[in-house]
Design a protein around this motif. Structure first.
Motif, PDB file in Angstrom:
ATOM      1  N   ALA A  19       0.839  -1.202   0.000  1.00 33.63           N
ATOM      2  CA  ALA A  19       0.000   0.000   0.000  1.00 33.63           C
ATOM      3  C   ALA A  19       0.871   1.246   0.000  1.00 33.63           C
ATOM      4  O   ALA A  19       0.614   2.207  -0.724  1.00 33.63           O
ATOM      5  N   GLU A  20       1.936   1.211   0.807  1.00 33.99           N
ATOM      6  CA  GLU A  20       2.799   2.380   0.907  1.00 33.99           C
ATOM      7  C   GLU A  20       3.512   2.635  -0.417  1.00 33.99           C
ATOM      8  O   GLU A  20       3.586   3.778  -0.891  1.00 33.99           O
ATOM      9  N   ARG A  21       3.985   1.534  -1.027  1.00 34.66           N
ATOM     10  CA  ARG A  21       4.682   1.681  -2.300  1.00 34.66           C
ATOM     11  C   ARG A  21       3.743   2.284  -3.351  1.00 34.66           C
ATOM     12  O   ARG A  21       4.080   3.214  -4.067  1.00 34.66           O
ATOM     13  N   GLU A  22       2.523   1.755  -3.408  1.00 30.31           N
ATOM     14  CA  GLU A  22       1.549   2.211  -4.396  1.00 30.31           C
ATOM     15  C   GLU A  22       1.162   3.680  -4.135  1.00 30.31           C
ATOM     16  O   GLU A  22       1.086   4.487  -5.068  1.00 30.31           O
ATOM     17  N   ALA A  23       0.969   4.028  -2.871  1.00 29.01           N
ATOM     18  CA  ALA A  23       0.584   5.403  -2.525  1.00 29.01           C
ATOM     19  C   ALA A  23       1.680   6.375  -2.954  1.00 29.01           C
ATOM     20  O   ALA A  23       1.401   7.437  -3.520  1.00 29.01           O
ATOM     21  N   ARG A  24       2.935   6.000  -2.723  1.00 31.00           N
ATOM     22  CA  ARG A  24       4.041   6.895  -3.087  1.00 31.00           C
ATOM     23  C   ARG A  24       4.194   6.997  -4.593  1.00 31.00           C
ATOM     24  O   ARG A  24       4.516   8.053  -5.120  1.00 31.00           O
ATOM     25  N   ARG A  25       3.931   5.861  -5.284  1.00 24.18           N
ATOM     26  CA  ARG A  25       4.024   5.885  -6.744  1.00 24.18           C
ATOM     27  C   ARG A  25       2.989   6.864  -7.310  1.00 24.18           C
ATOM     28  O   ARG A  25       3.278   7.674  -8.173  1.00 24.18           O
ATOM     29  N   ARG A  26       1.770   6.777  -6.764  1.00 24.82           N
ATOM     30  CA  ARG A  26       0.707   7.645  -7.273  1.00 24.82           C
ATOM     31  C   ARG A  26       0.958   9.106  -6.934  1.00 24.82           C
ATOM     32  O   ARG A  26       0.518   9.996  -7.652  1.00 24.82           O
ATOM     33  N   PHE A  27       1.653   9.322  -5.816  1.00 22.54           N
ATOM     34  CA  PHE A  27       1.876  10.704  -5.399  1.00 22.54           C
ATOM     35  C   PHE A  27       2.850  11.409  -6.325  1.00 22.54           C
ATOM     36  O   PHE A  27       2.703  12.586  -6.613  1.00 22.54           O
ATOM     37  N   GLY A  28       3.843  10.669  -6.817  1.00 23.83           N
ATOM     38  CA  GLY A  28       4.846  11.284  -7.690  1.00 23.83           C
ATOM     39  C   GLY A  28       6.099  11.654  -6.912  1.00 23.83           C
ATOM     40  O   GLY A  28       6.334  11.147  -5.819  1.00 23.83           O
ATOM     41  N   ASP A  29       6.875  12.580  -7.462  1.00 24.47           N
ATOM     42  CA  ASP A  29       8.176  12.942  -6.897  1.00 24.47           C
ATOM     43  C   ASP A  29       8.002  13.788  -5.629  1.00 24.47           C
ATOM     44  O   ASP A  29       7.813  15.001  -5.692  1.00 24.47           O
ATOM     45  N   TYR A  30       8.108  13.119  -4.481  1.00 23.41           N
ATOM     46  CA  TYR A  30       7.816  13.797  -3.212  1.00 23.41           C
ATOM     47  C   TYR A  30       8.725  15.002  -2.952  1.00 23.41           C
ATOM     48  O   TYR A  30       8.254  16.085  -2.622  1.00 23.41           O
TER      49      TYR A  30
END
Lengths: 115, 192
Positions: free
Chosen positions: B51-62
């Protein structure tokens, strides 16, 4: 699962989507995104992170007002509210969008090139 | 009082917003978003790590998004601080003008007093300056005099002096050690 979003967001339409969403009620960023996803039936590809520079830019321009508050579950979150200037901007954006889609429709519906 | 009341307090005391404060606000806002997404995805059956990996992927370049938002916020705060300070200044000025204009007699007394005081101070300083602080940069400055001539009954000293008049004075005057001419002119310094 719902189908993957297949429509890339046109440049400059994110502001319109956000302003329109916030015209219903003050929301935090995640809620804005969830609202957009739900009402467009997940057809639009929004880069989630891009939402935040957009929100803060519109706050800087005075279209939005931000305030920290708490979610229903008691978590601190930053809520955005449309200002009077934001409402005027929304009207402008809606007009612009209507004229844009009208122009594109004119071209699509045309009967072939005129000599 | 919670930490979230700080912005209001800050406005009250007009302390500048610190960069650290902006950064922690932005961090908290972005983390709230990602955390919310993770919970959503876990409710769909993903493990926490997925879930964390997917959430960060969707968020983009933090990092990029974080620094862009910070930059925007700092600009907003700076502009707001300047605007508040200018408004305070304008309010003070308007208040002063309003008070003075409702008390015209008192105001004119104040203005006249100030005028006289400033004039007196200036004249006295001018004299003290010439005599005590900065006498003319010549030996025996108290023996230097300005020589001119005036038309009978017309008043005012004539500035112009013909070369012949000067050489006549120069050759015949006996009460002076020496004579010299001075010529002044106006010049514009700087642009414009």
């Amino acid at each position: 699962m719902t189908p993957a979003p297949d429509l890339e967001l046109l440049r400059g339409t994110l502001d319109l989507l956000v302003l329109k969403t916030l015209s219903w009620a003050p929301m935090h960023g995640l809620a804005v995104l969830q609202w957009i996803e739900r009402t467009t039936q997940r057809r639009l590809q929004v880069e989630e992170g891009a939402l935040y520079p957009a929100l803060h830019r519109m706050e800087d321009k005075g279209w939005l007002e931000a305030q920290w508050g708490h979610t229903e579950r008691g978590r601190p979150a930053k809520f955005y509210r449309l200002t009077a200037a934001g409402r005027r901007q929304l009207t402008r954006e809606l007009t612009k969008w209507a004229r844009y889609s009208e122009a594109v429709a004119l071209l699509i519906d045309a009967d072939g090139a005129q000599p | 009082m919670s930490a979230r009341d700080w912005p209001r307090l800050r406005r009250l005391f007009r302390l500048p917003t610190t960069a650290a404060r902006v950064r922690s606000d932005v961090d908290q806002e972005l983390h709230f978003h990602i955390e919310g997404r993770i919970e959503e995805l876990m409710a769909l059956g993903l493990t926490r790590a997925d879930a964390e990996r997917e959430a960060r992927r969707r968020f983009g370049d933090y990092r990029r998004i974080e620094s862009e938002v910070e930059r925007l916020d700092l600009a907003t705060h700076r502009r707001r601080d300047v605007r508040e300070r200018l408004e305070a200044l304008r309010a003070d000025f308007a208040y002063t003008v309003r008070v003075l204009s409702t008390q015209a007699v008192f105001s004119s007394v104040v203005v006249v007093t100030l005028t006289l005081a400033i004039a007196a101070t200036t004249s006295i300083f001018h004299a003290v300056d010439r005599v005590v602080l900065n006498p003319l940069p010549y030996p025996a400055p108290d023996r230097i005099v300005y020589l001119g001539w005036r038309w009978a009954g017309k008043g005012g000293i004539a500035d112009a002096l013909s070369p012949r008049s000067f050489s006549f004075w120069h050759d015949n005057a006996q009460v002076f050690d020496g004579l010299a001419t001075v010529r002044s002119f106006e010049a514009v310094l700087g642009e414009g």
